[in-house]
Scaffold this active site. Structure first.
Site, mmCIF file in Angstrom:
data_model
loop_
_atom_site.group_PDB
_atom_site.id
_atom_site.type_symbol
_atom_site.label_atom_id
_atom_site.label_comp_id
_atom_site.label_asym_id
_atom_site.label_seq_id
_atom_site.Cartn_x
_atom_site.Cartn_y
_atom_site.Cartn_z
ATOM 1 N N CYS A 144 -4.152 -24.550 53.880
ATOM 2 C CA CYS A 144 -4.103 -26.021 54.145
ATOM 3 C C CYS A 144 -3.890 -26.867 52.995
ATOM 4 O O CYS A 144 -3.214 -26.430 51.958
ATOM 5 C CB CYS A 144 -5.479 -26.446 55.086
ATOM 6 S SG CYS A 144 -6.964 -26.358 54.038
ATOM 7 N N TYR A 145 -4.431 -28.154 52.972
ATOM 8 C CA TYR A 145 -4.322 -28.926 51.736
ATOM 9 C C TYR A 145 -5.203 -28.640 50.517
ATOM 10 O O TYR A 145 -4.750 -28.479 49.432
ATOM 11 C CB TYR A 145 -4.606 -30.544 52.020
ATOM 12 C CG TYR A 145 -3.693 -30.974 53.086
ATOM 13 C CD1 TYR A 145 -2.473 -31.570 52.710
ATOM 14 C CD2 TYR A 145 -3.965 -31.190 54.546
ATOM 15 C CE1 TYR A 145 -1.511 -32.070 53.418
ATOM 16 C CE2 TYR A 145 -3.297 -31.701 55.197
ATOM 17 C CZ TYR A 145 -1.910 -32.259 54.837
ATOM 18 O OH TYR A 145 -0.999 -32.794 55.793
#
Length: 106
Positions: free
Chosen positions: A65-66
């Site tokens: 993800c981020y």
């Protein structure tokens, strides 16, 4: 494996280089298009069914993800879907892009 495991960026790179895992990226489409790890599958609600049909449940899956936070929930979800070995990549794409190459949409 009843709980997902954490994996470092370096360990992820090694597993991908050895073709020992599939990488899924759960960031939004705009972020994915702007830059992602080579070979990553953009996993969304719309692509989930295809991914589960195309991927053997015994194939290790690494979730990106981020920053490595949202990937934890997604990793647990994939375990509940039947995947046997699932990892959440610590630091997410932001950690990867600081020191490793990625595909840029620019």
């Amino acid at each position: 494996m009843e709980q997902f495991a954490h994996i470092s960026v370096q360990e992820t790179q090694q597993k991908l280089a050895a073709k020992e895992a599939r990488l899924v990226d759960i960031r939004d489409e705009q972020s994915f298009v702007a830059g992602h790890i080579e070979g990553a599958v953009h996993l969304t609600n719309g692509t989930l069914v295809n991914f589960t049909q195309e991927t053997d449940f015994d194939t290790p899956v690494i979730v990106c993800c981020y920053h490595g936070v949202s990937s934890q929930q997604a990793a647990q979800f994939l375990l509940h879907q039947g995947f046997e070995e699932v990892y959440s990549m610590d630091g997410g794409f932001e950690a990867w892009r600081q020191s490793l190459p990625f595909v840029s949409g620019e």
